[in-house]
Structures are given as structure tokens and as C-alpha cells.
Motif scaffolding. Structure first.
Motif, PDB file in Angstrom:
ATOM      1  N   PHE A   1       7.663 -32.842  -9.769  1.00 15.40           N
ATOM      2  CA  PHE A   1       7.153 -34.189 -10.065  1.00 15.40           C
ATOM      3  C   PHE A   1       5.626 -34.266  -9.943  1.00 15.40           C
ATOM      4  CE2 PHE A   1      11.566 -34.881  -9.110  1.00 15.40           C
ATOM      5  CZ  PHE A   1      11.952 -35.975  -9.862  1.00 15.40           C
ATOM      6  N   GLY A   2       4.998 -33.149  -9.638  1.00 12.23           N
ATOM      7  CA  GLY A   2       3.549 -33.115  -9.547  1.00 12.23           C
ATOM      8  C   GLY A   2       3.042 -33.425  -8.156  1.00 12.23           C
ATOM      9  N   ILE A   3       1.755 -33.165  -7.950  1.00  9.02           N
ATOM     10  CA  ILE A   3       1.095 -33.382  -6.663  1.00  9.02           C
ATOM     11  C   ILE A   3      -0.130 -34.253  -6.896  1.00  9.02           C
ATOM     12  CG2 ILE A   3      -0.061 -32.271  -4.710  1.00  9.02           C
ATOM     13  CD1 ILE A   3       1.528 -29.718  -5.433  1.00  9.02           C
ATOM     14  N   PRO A   4      -0.259 -35.358  -6.189  1.00  4.87           N
ATOM     15  CA  PRO A   4      -1.432 -36.215  -6.357  1.00  4.87           C
ATOM     16  C   PRO A   4      -2.731 -35.478  -6.076  1.00  4.87           C
ATOM     17  CG  PRO A   4       0.287 -37.398  -5.193  1.00  4.87           C
ATOM     18  CD  PRO A   4       0.729 -35.961  -5.285  1.00  4.87           C
ATOM     19  N   ASP A   5      -3.791 -35.918  -6.728  1.00  5.45           N
ATOM     20  CA  ASP A   5      -5.119 -35.365  -6.519  1.00  5.45           C
ATOM     21  C   ASP A   5      -5.627 -35.789  -5.144  1.00  5.45           C
ATOM     22  OD1 ASP A   5      -8.156 -35.325  -6.635  1.00  5.45           O
ATOM     23  OD2 ASP A   5      -7.643 -34.397  -8.559  1.00  5.45           O
ATOM     24  N   PRO A   6      -6.245 -34.882  -4.393  1.00  8.42           N
ATOM     25  CA  PRO A   6      -6.771 -35.248  -3.075  1.00  8.42           C
ATOM     26  C   PRO A   6      -7.739 -36.429  -3.109  1.00  8.42           C
ATOM     27  CG  PRO A   6      -6.748 -32.869  -3.308  1.00  8.42           C
ATOM     28  CD  PRO A   6      -6.397 -33.439  -4.653  1.00  8.42           C
ATOM     29  N   ALA A   7      -8.402 -36.633  -4.238  1.00  6.89           N
ATOM     30  CA  ALA A   7      -9.357 -37.734  -4.340  1.00  6.89           C
ATOM     31  C   ALA A   7      -8.679 -39.094  -4.412  1.00  6.89           C
ATOM     32  CB  ALA A   7     -10.243 -37.547  -5.572  1.00  6.89           C
ATOM     33  N   ASP A   8      -7.366 -39.105  -4.660  1.00  6.94           N
ATOM     34  CA  ASP A   8      -6.645 -40.365  -4.859  1.00  6.94           C
ATOM     35  C   ASP A   8      -5.941 -40.863  -3.596  1.00  6.94           C
ATOM     36  OD1 ASP A   8      -7.463 -40.443  -7.461  1.00  6.94           O
ATOM     37  OD2 ASP A   8      -5.646 -39.526  -8.267  1.00  6.94           O
ATOM     38  N   ALA A   9      -6.167 -40.218  -2.466  1.00  2.00           N
ATOM     39  CA  ALA A   9      -5.537 -40.636  -1.215  1.00  2.00           C
ATOM     40  C   ALA A   9      -6.483 -40.317  -0.065  1.00  2.00           C
ATOM     41  CB  ALA A   9      -4.197 -39.926  -1.011  1.00  2.00           C
ATOM     42  N   THR A  10      -6.202 -40.903   1.087  1.00  2.00           N
ATOM     43  CA  THR A  10      -6.996 -40.604   2.268  1.00  2.00           C
ATOM     44  C   THR A  10      -6.813 -39.140   2.675  1.00  2.00           C
ATOM     45  OG1 THR A  10      -6.598 -42.872   2.985  1.00  2.00           O
ATOM     46  CG2 THR A  10      -7.492 -41.354   4.629  1.00  2.00           C
ATOM     47  N   GLU A  11      -5.578 -38.670   2.553  1.00  2.00           N
ATOM     48  CA  GLU A  11      -5.257 -37.272   2.861  1.00  2.00           C
ATOM     49  C   GLU A  11      -4.086 -36.840   2.003  1.00  2.00           C
ATOM     50  OE1 GLU A  11      -3.872 -34.408   6.620  1.00  2.00           O
ATOM     51  OE2 GLU A  11      -4.278 -36.519   6.952  1.00  2.00           O
ATOM     52  N   VAL A  12      -4.161 -35.639   1.452  1.00  2.00           N
ATOM     53  CA  VAL A  12      -3.047 -35.043   0.717  1.00  2.00           C
ATOM     54  C   VAL A  12      -2.737 -33.703   1.365  1.00  2.00           C
ATOM     55  CG1 VAL A  12      -2.212 -34.105  -1.474  1.00  2.00           C
ATOM     56  CG2 VAL A  12      -3.612 -36.184  -1.463  1.00  2.00           C
ATOM     57  N   LYS A  13      -1.521 -33.592   1.905  1.00  2.00           N
ATOM     58  CA  LYS A  13      -1.065 -32.351   2.540  1.00  2.00           C
ATOM     59  C   LYS A  13      -0.031 -31.692   1.637  1.00  2.00           C
ATOM     60  CE  LYS A  13      -0.294 -29.266   5.770  1.00  2.00           C
ATOM     61  NZ  LYS A  13      -1.316 -28.269   6.151  1.00  2.00           N
ATOM     62  N   VAL A  14      -0.230 -30.426   1.329  1.00  2.00           N
ATOM     63  CA  VAL A  14       0.694 -29.681   0.475  1.00  2.00           C
ATOM     64  C   VAL A  14       1.440 -28.670   1.334  1.00  2.00           C
ATOM     65  CG1 VAL A  14       0.926 -28.182  -1.535  1.00  2.00           C
ATOM     66  CG2 VAL A  14      -0.809 -29.999  -1.523  1.00  2.00           C
ATOM     67  N   ILE A  15       2.777 -28.754   1.303  1.00  2.00           N
ATOM     68  CA  ILE A  15       3.623 -27.856   2.094  1.00  2.00           C
ATOM     69  C   ILE A  15       3.985 -26.645   1.243  1.00  2.00           C
ATOM     70  CG2 ILE A  15       5.723 -27.645   3.466  1.00  2.00           C
ATOM     71  CD1 ILE A  15       3.811 -29.710   4.576  1.00  2.00           C
ATOM     72  N   ALA A  16       3.532 -25.476   1.655  1.00  2.00           N
ATOM     73  CA  ALA A  16       3.732 -24.254   0.876  1.00  2.00           C
ATOM     74  C   ALA A  16       5.213 -23.957   0.679  1.00  2.00           C
ATOM     75  CB  ALA A  16       3.043 -23.079   1.567  1.00  2.00           C
ATOM     76  N   GLY A  17       5.551 -23.525  -0.537  1.00  2.00           N
ATOM     77  CA  GLY A  17       6.896 -23.054  -0.832  1.00  2.00           C
ATOM     78  C   GLY A  17       7.952 -24.122  -1.013  1.00  2.00           C
ATOM     79  N   GLN A  18       7.594 -25.399  -0.854  1.00  5.54           N
ATOM     80  CA  GLN A  18       8.596 -26.451  -0.906  1.00  5.54           C
ATOM     81  C   GLN A  18       8.561 -27.182  -2.243  1.00  5.54           C
ATOM     82  OE1 GLN A  18      10.961 -26.719   1.596  1.00  5.54           O
ATOM     83  NE2 GLN A  18       9.872 -24.808   2.000  1.00  5.54           N
ATOM     84  N   ALA A  19       9.735 -27.662  -2.643  1.00  2.06           N
ATOM     85  CA  ALA A  19       9.873 -28.412  -3.888  1.00  2.06           C
ATOM     86  C   ALA A  19       9.860 -29.908  -3.565  1.00  2.06           C
ATOM     87  CB  ALA A  19      11.146 -27.999  -4.606  1.00  2.06           C
ATOM     88  N   HIS A  20      10.586 -30.718  -4.332  1.00  4.64           N
ATOM     89  CA  HIS A  20      10.565 -32.168  -4.122  1.00  4.64           C
ATOM     90  C   HIS A  20      11.305 -32.550  -2.844  1.00  4.64           C
ATOM     91  CE1 HIS A  20       9.760 -36.193  -5.515  1.00  4.64           C
ATOM     92  NE2 HIS A  20      11.023 -36.528  -5.428  1.00  4.64           N
ATOM     93  N   SER A  21      12.406 -31.877  -2.576  1.00  3.82           N
ATOM     94  CA  SER A  21      13.137 -32.055  -1.315  1.00  3.82           C
ATOM     95  C   SER A  21      12.838 -30.858  -0.433  1.00  3.82           C
ATOM     96  CB  SER A  21      14.647 -32.171  -1.577  1.00  3.82           C
ATOM     97  OG  SER A  21      14.932 -33.336  -2.314  1.00  3.82           O
ATOM     98  N   TYR A  22      12.467 -31.123   0.795  1.00  2.00           N
ATOM     99  CA  TYR A  22      12.046 -30.056   1.685  1.00  2.00           C
ATOM    100  C   TYR A  22      13.245 -29.381   2.349  1.00  2.00           C
ATOM    101  CZ  TYR A  22       7.874 -32.966   1.256  1.00  2.00           C
ATOM    102  OH  TYR A  22       6.851 -33.723   0.779  1.00  2.00           O
ATOM    103  N   ARG A  23      13.191 -28.057   2.381  1.00  2.00           N
ATOM    104  CA  ARG A  23      14.195 -27.296   3.130  1.00  2.00           C
ATOM    105  C   ARG A  23      13.633 -26.862   4.482  1.00  2.00           C
ATOM    106  NH1 ARG A  23      18.624 -25.797   0.214  1.00  2.00           N
ATOM    107  NH2 ARG A  23      18.523 -26.104  -2.036  1.00  2.00           N
ATOM    108  N   THR A  24      12.341 -26.687   4.530  1.00 10.47           N
ATOM    109  CA  THR A  24      11.640 -26.358   5.767  1.00 10.47           C
ATOM    110  C   THR A  24      10.315 -27.132   5.765  1.00 10.47           C
ATOM    111  OG1 THR A  24      10.512 -24.446   4.784  1.00 10.47           O
ATOM    112  CG2 THR A  24      12.631 -24.039   5.849  1.00 10.47           C
ATOM    113  N   GLY A  25       9.498 -26.877   6.775  1.00  6.99           N
ATOM    114  CA  GLY A  25       8.183 -27.497   6.825  1.00  6.99           C
ATOM    115  C   GLY A  25       8.138 -28.811   7.572  1.00  6.99           C
ATOM    116  N   PHE A  26       9.232 -29.148   8.272  1.00  2.77           N
ATOM    117  CA  PHE A  26       9.284 -30.451   8.947  1.00  2.77           C
ATOM    118  C   PHE A  26       8.303 -30.537  10.116  1.00  2.77           C
ATOM    119  CE2 PHE A  26      13.489 -29.569   7.092  1.00  2.77           C
ATOM    120  CZ  PHE A  26      13.443 -30.515   6.084  1.00  2.77           C
TER     121      PHE A  26
END
Length: 201
Positions: free
Chosen positions: A159-184
């Protein structure tokens, strides 16, 4: 408990901090076909409770009615604002932070100014339908205006990832898709310092 709205009843689960008044109120909701038992929502809930916040998990009216699709945004947003108004009566005088995952993140962003939220937590914000980047929902993310918003998305989210400029903070979790299996733990580590601005010293 249930809260009646113009779109039907919503169900809410309220968790309060132990032995002290809440420092803030965090209201979270689910994605289109999901529920409030999503592990990323629960990770954020647990972090907020540890910081002394009260947390409300909201099952929106369309899901209570057994539907997977949320329907028109206007109807969903109106019901959300009614839910927030009812919760504010129970938690008077504390800062409101609202959020959700996927479609719930969209609702939280769109309604944040009307709800007078102090912050927004957007998990797996769906920037566009899969494979259709031209149908951007960036305007919904920007609808928060000057309200701080933290976005957490998986690096492989179709579904895409927002641009960091469009939020106060954007954190990207490596290896994860739309529903997270890990990274909690990483999600919690991102949200905790962000919530600290409303937590007691």
C-alpha cells in the motif's frame, strides 16, 4: 461497553493505568477487515499503559454489524467523532491522542482536527491501493494539519509508505508487509518516546 452512533453501535474496550489518573487518552481502532486484537495495536496499547495513559480500543460500527468494508468515509468519520465525544465525557481534561492501523489510521488522520486531538498514531497507513500509486491518499495524511503524527509502516507494504516530509516521524520496519509478523518491539520503541511528551515526568 457500547457507544451508540449514527452508523450503529460501536464496541469499546477501556484500559486504565493502575493507581493513578490517566496522563492522556489514546483511542485506537482497527483496519478494514481486522479487529482490535491486531498485535501492533496491542503493542501500542501496552506502551501507552506503561506510560500512565488510558487506552480505548474501538471496534467501529461496520465491524460490529459484521461487515468488512467500512463504507463511505463521511459516515465512518461522523461515527468516529461521536465515539470520541462520548469518550471525552468519561475522560475529561486529559490530552487526546487518536490512531489506528490501515483504514483506522486514515480515519484518525482525517478527523484529528475536528476531534481536537493532540497527536495521531498511524500504523500501516495505506498511502495508495496496491499497484496504484497514482491514487494517492496523501491528502488524508496531510489533513492532520499541524497536529503531530507518527507513522509506522512495513518496508514491503504494497500500500506504499508515506514520505518522511509528510509526517512528524515515519518509521519503516524492515522486512514487514502491511500486516506485521514481527517488529512489535520496534513499534513499541518508536511509539514510547513519542508518547512521553504527554506522560508525567
Amino acid at each position: 461497553m457500547r457507544i451508540e452512533t449514527s452508523a450503529g453501535p460501536a464496541e469499546v474496550e477501556i484500559a486504565r493505568p493502575k493507581r493513578r489518573p490517566p496522563a492522556f487518552l489514546l483511542v485506537l481502532t482497527h483496519g478494514s477487515g481486522g479487529g482490535v486484537d491486531a498485535k501492533d495495536l496491542l503493542a501500542v496499547r501496552d506502551s501507552a499503559l506503561e506510560l500512565g495513559g488510558a487506552v480505548v480500543l474501538v471496534t467501529q460500527p461496520y465491524r460490529v454489524a459484521g461487515r468488512r468494508a467500512p463504507g463511505k468515509a463521511e459516515i465512518q468519520d461522523a461515527a468516529w467523532l461521536e465515539i470520541i465525544a462520548a469518550l471525552r465525557k468519561k475522560f475529561r481534561g486529559v490530552p487526546l491522542i487518536q490512531g489506528g492501523r490501515s483504514n483506522g489510521a486514515r480515519v484518525a488522520c482525517r478527523t484529528a482536527p475536528q476531534a481536537k486531538a493532540r497527536g495521531v498514531v498511524a500504523l500501516s497507513f495505506p498511502l495508495h491501493p496496491p499497484g496504484k500509486p497514482e491514487k494517492s491518499r496523501r491528502d488524508e495524511l496531510l489533513a492532520v494539519g499541524d497536529i503531530p503524527v507518527v507513522v509506522v509502516n512495513g518496508a514491503r507494504d504494497p500500500f506504499g509508505i508515506p514520505d518522511p516530509a509528510d509526517a512528524t516521524e515515519v518509521k519503516v520496519i524492515a522486512g514487514q508487509a502491511h500486516s506485521y509478523r514481527t517488529g512489535f518491539e520496534e513499534i513499541a520503541a518508536t511509539i514510547t518516546p513519542w508518547l512521553l511528551r504527554w506522560a508525567p515526568n
